[in-house]
Every structure is written in C-alpha cells, then in structure tokens.
Design a protein around this motif. Structure first.
Motif, PDB file in Angstrom:
ATOM      1  N   ARG A  75      18.318 -55.063  31.676  1.00 60.90           N
ATOM      2  CA  ARG A  75      17.368 -54.842  30.588  1.00 60.90           C
ATOM      3  C   ARG A  75      16.416 -56.018  30.410  1.00 60.90           C
ATOM      4  NH1 ARG A  75      17.088 -51.015  26.829  1.00 60.90           N
ATOM      5  NH2 ARG A  75      15.666 -51.420  25.095  1.00 60.90           N
ATOM      6  N   ASN A  76      16.935 -57.232  30.453  1.00 58.11           N
ATOM      7  CA  ASN A  76      16.080 -58.414  30.247  1.00 58.11           C
ATOM      8  C   ASN A  76      15.054 -58.570  31.377  1.00 58.11           C
ATOM      9  OD1 ASN A  76      17.416 -59.065  27.865  1.00 58.11           O
ATOM     10  ND2 ASN A  76      18.949 -60.328  28.942  1.00 58.11           N
ATOM     11  N   THR A  79      12.487 -55.754  31.025  1.00 57.49           N
ATOM     12  CA  THR A  79      11.568 -56.028  29.916  1.00 57.49           C
ATOM     13  C   THR A  79      10.579 -57.134  30.292  1.00 57.49           C
ATOM     14  OG1 THR A  79      13.275 -55.404  28.307  1.00 57.49           O
ATOM     15  CG2 THR A  79      11.419 -56.709  27.489  1.00 57.49           C
ATOM     16  N   LEU A  82       7.917 -55.631  32.507  1.00 62.43           N
ATOM     17  CA  LEU A  82       6.939 -54.882  31.725  1.00 62.43           C
ATOM     18  C   LEU A  82       5.984 -55.818  30.981  1.00 62.43           C
ATOM     19  CD1 LEU A  82       9.120 -52.013  30.164  1.00 62.43           C
ATOM     20  CD2 LEU A  82       7.743 -51.956  32.223  1.00 62.43           C
ATOM     21  N   THR A  83       6.547 -56.867  30.414  1.00 60.40           N
ATOM     22  CA  THR A  83       5.722 -57.842  29.675  1.00 60.40           C
ATOM     23  C   THR A  83       4.714 -58.518  30.596  1.00 60.40           C
ATOM     24  OG1 THR A  83       7.581 -58.246  28.171  1.00 60.40           O
ATOM     25  CG2 THR A  83       5.788 -59.870  28.182  1.00 60.40           C
ATOM     26  N   ILE A 133       8.178 -53.881  22.045  1.00 58.74           N
ATOM     27  CA  ILE A 133       9.275 -54.561  22.743  1.00 58.74           C
ATOM     28  C   ILE A 133      10.416 -54.851  21.772  1.00 58.74           C
ATOM     29  CG2 ILE A 133       9.939 -56.697  23.905  1.00 58.74           C
ATOM     30  CD1 ILE A 133       7.166 -56.749  25.174  1.00 58.74           C
ATOM     31  N   LYS A 136      12.296 -51.899  20.878  1.00 58.37           N
ATOM     32  CA  LYS A 136      12.828 -51.259  22.084  1.00 58.37           C
ATOM     33  C   LYS A 136      12.293 -49.833  22.267  1.00 58.37           C
ATOM     34  CE  LYS A 136      17.092 -53.960  21.857  1.00 58.37           C
ATOM     35  NZ  LYS A 136      18.576 -53.925  21.823  1.00 58.37           N
ATOM     36  N   LEU A 138       9.398 -49.401  24.155  1.00 54.78           N
ATOM     37  CA  LEU A 138       8.481 -49.430  25.288  1.00 54.78           C
ATOM     38  C   LEU A 138       8.995 -48.569  26.436  1.00 54.78           C
ATOM     39  CD1 LEU A 138       5.770 -50.835  25.697  1.00 54.78           C
ATOM     40  CD2 LEU A 138       6.955 -52.680  26.868  1.00 54.78           C
ATOM     41  N   PHE A 151       5.403 -46.891  27.827  1.00 49.54           N
ATOM     42  CA  PHE A 151       4.792 -48.067  28.462  1.00 49.54           C
ATOM     43  C   PHE A 151       3.466 -47.687  29.123  1.00 49.54           C
ATOM     44  CE2 PHE A 151       4.464 -49.810  32.846  1.00 49.54           C
ATOM     45  CZ  PHE A 151       4.027 -51.092  32.543  1.00 49.54           C
TER      46      PHE A 151
END
Length: 649
Positions: A75-76, A79, A82-83, A133, A136, A138, A151
């Motif tokens: 997940r991290n 994420t 995506l960021t 984000i 949660k 996204l 997203f």
C-alpha cells in the motif's frame, strides 16, 4: 474448468501508454539530433518531453502493480507511486500552460497574472490530491486487482480544467497571438479534452499519455523542427518557396509584399533588441488581422515577405496601404525611428515563368533601387520595373557564368581602348583599355555592369580576363607600332587582396611583352576600404616596374596628403572638375593650383573628358601632360589603336 485466479484478475490495457512513450522517446531523439533553436519555449518543450517519459514509466508501473495485486502490492509503495505520478502530471500541466503563454510575447509580460493563476490552480490540485490520499479514496483494493478509476478521473479532470483555462485565455488574448499559435492551441486543446473524456469513460484502458505527449510533438513540429518562428508566428523562406510553388501549380493569382527595415536587416547589432522584438510581434499580429489572405514569412531579423492571395490589384493595394499605416504607426511610436521599405509586385504570370528565386531577387532589386536613406518608402512595382530588372538579372546570370568559366578568351568580354594624346610629343603614346560586355549581341556599358559585377563578386574574374586580352593585344601591337603603354582599370576589391600583385605579374609574364607596357588605374576612393592592403599591392607593383594612375581625381574623395603618400606616377583629373573650372574662375584657381602642385612634386598630369577645341586649349594652357577625350578619339576595339600609334621606323 478448474479455478485460475489469474484468469479473473483485473486487467488494464496500456497500449496507449506504450505508444505515448515511444512518441516521447522519438521526439526527444529528434531534439538532440536536429539541434533546434534554443529559445525560451524550447526549454519548456525539452523539459516537458523528458518529464513525460518519466510520467509514462511511472504510470506503466502503477498499472502493472494494480493488475498483479497478489504479487507486487504494497500500500505505501503503491500510494507513493500514485503521488509521484500526480506530481509529475501537475508539472506537465504547468509546462503545457506556460509553453502556450510563452508563444505570445504580449502575454508573457503580465507575469503577475500568470503567477496568481499558477498558485491558485496548484493549491487546489494538491489540496484535493492530499484529501483523496488521506481519506484513502484515490484507489480501492479488490480481490482481483486495484481499482484506480478515481485516480484516473482526478488527473483527467485536472487536465480538462487546464485545457479549458488555456483555451479561454488564448481566446481572450487572440489579438496578441499569431494565427498559427491560435490554431495549434485550438487543435491540441480539442484533442486533449476529447481524449481525457474518453479516458474517464474507459475504466479498463489507460491511454492518457497521448494527452501530454501530442501537444509537445505538435509544438516541436511547428515551432522548432519546422519553419514557424514562435515569436512572430511567421514561417521562413523555405515555407515561402513551398507556398509560392503551390500557388503556381494551382494557377492562382497572387501578390508579393517585401517588408524590410534597412537599418536592421544587415546588422547583428540591434538597438533596443527586446523593445524592437515586441514591436515586430505587434506588427505581424496587426498585418495578419488585415485579412486571412495575407501569409507572413520571415527572412531574417528585419526582413519579411507577405503573400497576398488575391486576384484583384485593388485589394492588394488596399491591403498594402493598411500595412503602410501599421508601419507608420510603428515608426511614430518607437524611439529609435527605425525606417521601413515596402515593395509590392504582382505579375503572377511572370512569377510562374521564372520562379520564386527570381521574385526574391526582384524584390531586393526594388529595395536597392528605390530605398532612400533616412526615409520610409512604399512602392508598388510596374511593368518598367520588371523590364529594367530583367536586364539586370540577365547581366547577373551572364557575369556569374563568366566567373565560373574563367575563360581568358571569353567572347562576351570585349576589350575597347581610347588613345591618350601626349602634349609634349604631339602624338598618341598611351591608351586606356575599356571593358565592354555583350549579351545576345547587345553591348552593355560599364556603368551598368561594373556595379552588378562588384555586388556579385564577379569583378575579379573580369579583371583577369581583361588583363589577358590587353596583354595579348599589346603583344600584337608592339611588333609594328611605337607606343609607351596601355592602362587597365582595377576594382577596389582587387587591390584589397594582398596576393593581387603576384597574380597580375604572372599574367604579364606569360606574354612576350615588357611589363612596363602595362599600367594600372585605381581610384582614390578604394584606399579608404583597406588602405594597408591597397598600399602594399601598389608598392609591390611599383617594384616590378608597373606604373600606377590615380583615376577620377577631384570627384569628392581628393586628399592631397594621402595621394602624395602612395606610389602613383600619374594623376588623372576627372572631367567634372574640368567642366567646372571652364565656367567658374574660382574653381579654375583651385584647378590650376593642384596641377602646379602635382607637377612640382614630380607627378604626370592627365585630363579626361575633353570634347571640344575650347576644352583642349584650356587643358593645354593649364599645363596638362596628357589629354584624353572624344575630341581626339572615341573608344573603339583595341585593335583600332593601329590608327593612332606611329609605326616603328
């Protein structure tokens, strides 16, 4: 059928992303290979293309992770990916928005407005991104993969919003934007919005990369690899040639306007460069707005050509009069008072017959013929201008062919001569060789072709050919006739080459004549061009026994100190000084003083242009050593010198 978890996985089609990546890499390769103009806009274009490649690669990684959640998902990490993509996408939107604004110099000056727009949009964008984000929202993890619909929709909506803002600002500022920039913006924005909407609808296909790659491809093709200038919106001479030929093949009637700023066209040092660039942009915008039938092309910093695609001469005159009003307004507004020249021609049948190269030469001919220093000039060409230019054009082509062949026996160069009378010997002891040019049986006078030869770097070839012809004639005459020498006129360009004297001596030595029988005439004005080189050639020729004449003395360049300082033996007074001295006793006093001065200092004096008995008597009374003019003999083929020289006893 047994259960296969891979068969039921959520899959995303990324063929659009791969195509976008290939386009971006290809355009980046072209940028490095073609080395386009390093303008302000190009920096944004290059940066945007590089960031596009990274963004697409990150997007491909995201899609890969979303499709194989059971293998790669963290997940991290997901994420963070995506960021990273959303940050890169925001930078791309910034570059895209700024690139379009840079294509209009008028808008670029209002930086405060742009900065406020950037800050506002960036704040909204990143605030929404952080909100999604943190909550949660996204993306959503499912058993068959990761749903990235939110997203995708988020950045697509941001892209659509950016496109709409670009379109609105471009429309509002249309008067300050070139026609091609406006059209390119409309086309690229329309394509982007359409693709982004499709991306929102298509949940299992990712192809948004084309929305930020295509604009950069269009920008590169239009303003960097191709012919458009991003500041003025004009194309270059290659584009002009292409349009010209297209109109020719289609049989369209059109007019050509040549717009030139003479103070700037041939100079790399431009006063107030930035200010003038802004004025040029305004001029181009205003001229474009006159009519859609006007197409502007930029030849160099200060020279433009406009094609007026109209059949009616009245329309062309109306368009060019409006151009003139725009240029007059510019002249009054700018501090440096940059003058302009506008030449217009419109004989399309003649254009078709000889092509656009001819047209460009004709337009420059108009400029050189009618341009006046310190004045604005507007001129609409007529039939007489075409006829006069055709003669000059034919002379240019003939001279360049003569230069290419360098044939000492070229029959197009004819050697004439005019005998010179010796007052002391009461006979003809020398003669001046005079060059003539024949084209299709027609004799062209020196006043017409010498200047053309100098402008086209053909004069040296003519000098060399004349040297051969004179030496050959002297070689034939000296067997039977008694005379001192024949003089040949030389150009300024010849004497500025320090190897000129050696070339002259090599030619003379190739014939069976005494080198002292060849003399050279130069004008005092040529010494102002490159005094050291001219004086060096004169000194070396003197050492070889070649006498030198100072021609056209008294025509406005006369400087007694400089004349005495150079190694000349004969001073040849210009006929204009003679004519003035005959009519004005004050000029006669100066005339007499100069003759006495030169004779006391060991110079030989010669007067030209003597046409009657009164001028002959006047010249003899003033003490001239030699007299030349129609009163004694007119120029004729050099072989006719047999009639004037005495036979050897």
């Amino acid at each position: 059928m047994p259960y296969n978890p891979l068969f039921f996985q959520l899959r995303y089609d990324i063929i659009g992303e791969i195509a976008g990546l290939l386009f971006a890499v290809l355009i980046l390769v072209f940028m490095f290979l073609t080395k386009p103009k390093q303008s302000k806009t190009y920096i944004f274009l290059l940066t945007g293309t590089i960031i596009s490649i990274f963004a697409i690669m990150v997007q491909i990684v995201i899609v890969r992770m979303a499709s194989t959640v059971s293998v790669y998902y963290n997940r991290n990490v997901f994420t963070a990916a995506l960021t990273l993509f959303l940050t890169l996408y925001a930078i791309l939107l910034f570059i895209y928005f700024n690139y379009i604004n840079l294509l209009s110099e008028g808008r670029f000056r209002k930086r405060f407005v742009l900065i406020m727009i950037y800050i506002t949009l960036s704040t909204i964008y990143f605030a929404v991104m952080i909100y999604l984000i943190v909550l949660k929202r996204l993306f959503f993890v499912r058993t068959d993969g990761i749903d990235i619909t939110h997203f995708t929709r988020f950045y697509c909506v941001a892209g659509i919003l950016c496109c709409i803002i670009c379109m609105v600002i471009t429309t509002l500022r249309r008067k300050n934007i070139s026609r091609i920039v406006f059209r390119a913006t409309v086309i690229s924005v329309t394509i982007d919005v359409a693709v982004l909407i499709l991306q929102i609808i298509a949940t299992h296909a990712i192809f948004s990369a084309v929305t930020y790659v295509i604009p950069f491809v269009i920008g590169y093709q239009l303003f960097h690899s191709n012919s458009y200038d991003e500041e003025t919106g004009c194309q270059n001479i290659s584009a002009f040639e292409s349009r010209f030929q297209t109109n020719e093949r289609a049989g369209r009637v059109f007019y050509i306007a040549y717009i030139d700023f003479p103070q700037l066209a041939d100079s790399s040092i431009v006063p107030n460069y930035e200010a003038f660039s802004m004025e040029v942009v305004r001029i181009c915008r205003k001229i474009e707005r006159i009519s859609r039938k006007i197409l502007m092309y930029r030849l160099n910093y200060g020279t433009f050509i406009a094609i007026l695609e109209t059949k009616e001469r009245s329309d062309a005159e109306n368009y060019t009069e409006q151009m003139r009003d725009i240029l007059d307004s510019f002249f009054e507004r700018i501090d440096d008072k940059i003058h302009y020249f506008v030449g217009v021609c419109g004989d399309s049948k003649r254009f078709v017959a000889v092509g656009n190269k001819y047209t460009q030469l004709f337009l420059r001919y108009l400029r050189n013929r009618y341009l006046k220093d310190g004045e604005n000039v507007y001129y609409f060409a007529n039939g007489a201008d075409f006829r006069d230019f055709e003669e000059i054009y034919k002379i240019e082509q003939t001279l360049m062919d003569i230069r290419a062949r360098m044939n000492p026996d070229d029959e197009r160069i004819i050697c004439y001569a005019q005998p010179i009378y010796s007052v002391e010997n009461k006979s003809f002891r020398t003669a001046e060789a005079l060059m003539r040019l024949t084209i299709d049986g027609k004799m062209i006078p020196p006043d017409t072709f010498i200047k053309v030869a100098e402008q086209n770097n053909c004069i040296h070839a003519l000098t060399v050919i004349m040297m051969h012809k004179v030496c050959r004639a002297v070689e034939a005459l000296v067997e039977e006739y008694d005379f001192d020498a024949v003089t040949i006129n030389c150009s300024t360009l010849d004497f500025t080459d320090k190897t000129f004297y050696k070339e002259i001596m090599d030619i003379i030595h190739s014939y069976r004549i005494d080198q002292k029988m060849i003399r050279l005439e130069i004008t005092e004005s040529m010494m102002a061009e490159n005094y050291d080189a001219v004086r060096y050639n004169m000194s070396m020729l003197n050492r070889e026994g070649i006498q030198l004449y100072m021609d056209d003395f008294g025509t406005g360049y006369s400087n007694l100190e400089r004349v005495v300082d150079v190694p000349v033996q004969t001073i040849k007074f210009d006929k204009s000084l003679l004519y003035k001295a005959v009519k004005d006793y004050r000029v006669d006093d100066i005339f007499t003083y100069m003759i006495d001065f030169f004779k006391k200092n060991g110079f030989v004096t010669l007067i030209e242009g003597v046409e009657n008995e009164a001028q002959k008597k006047f010249s003899i009374d003033r003490g001239f050593d030699y007299i030349q003019g129609y009163h004694y003999a007119k120029p004729s083929p050099i072989e006719n010198l047999r009639k004037y020289f005495d036979k050897k006893s």
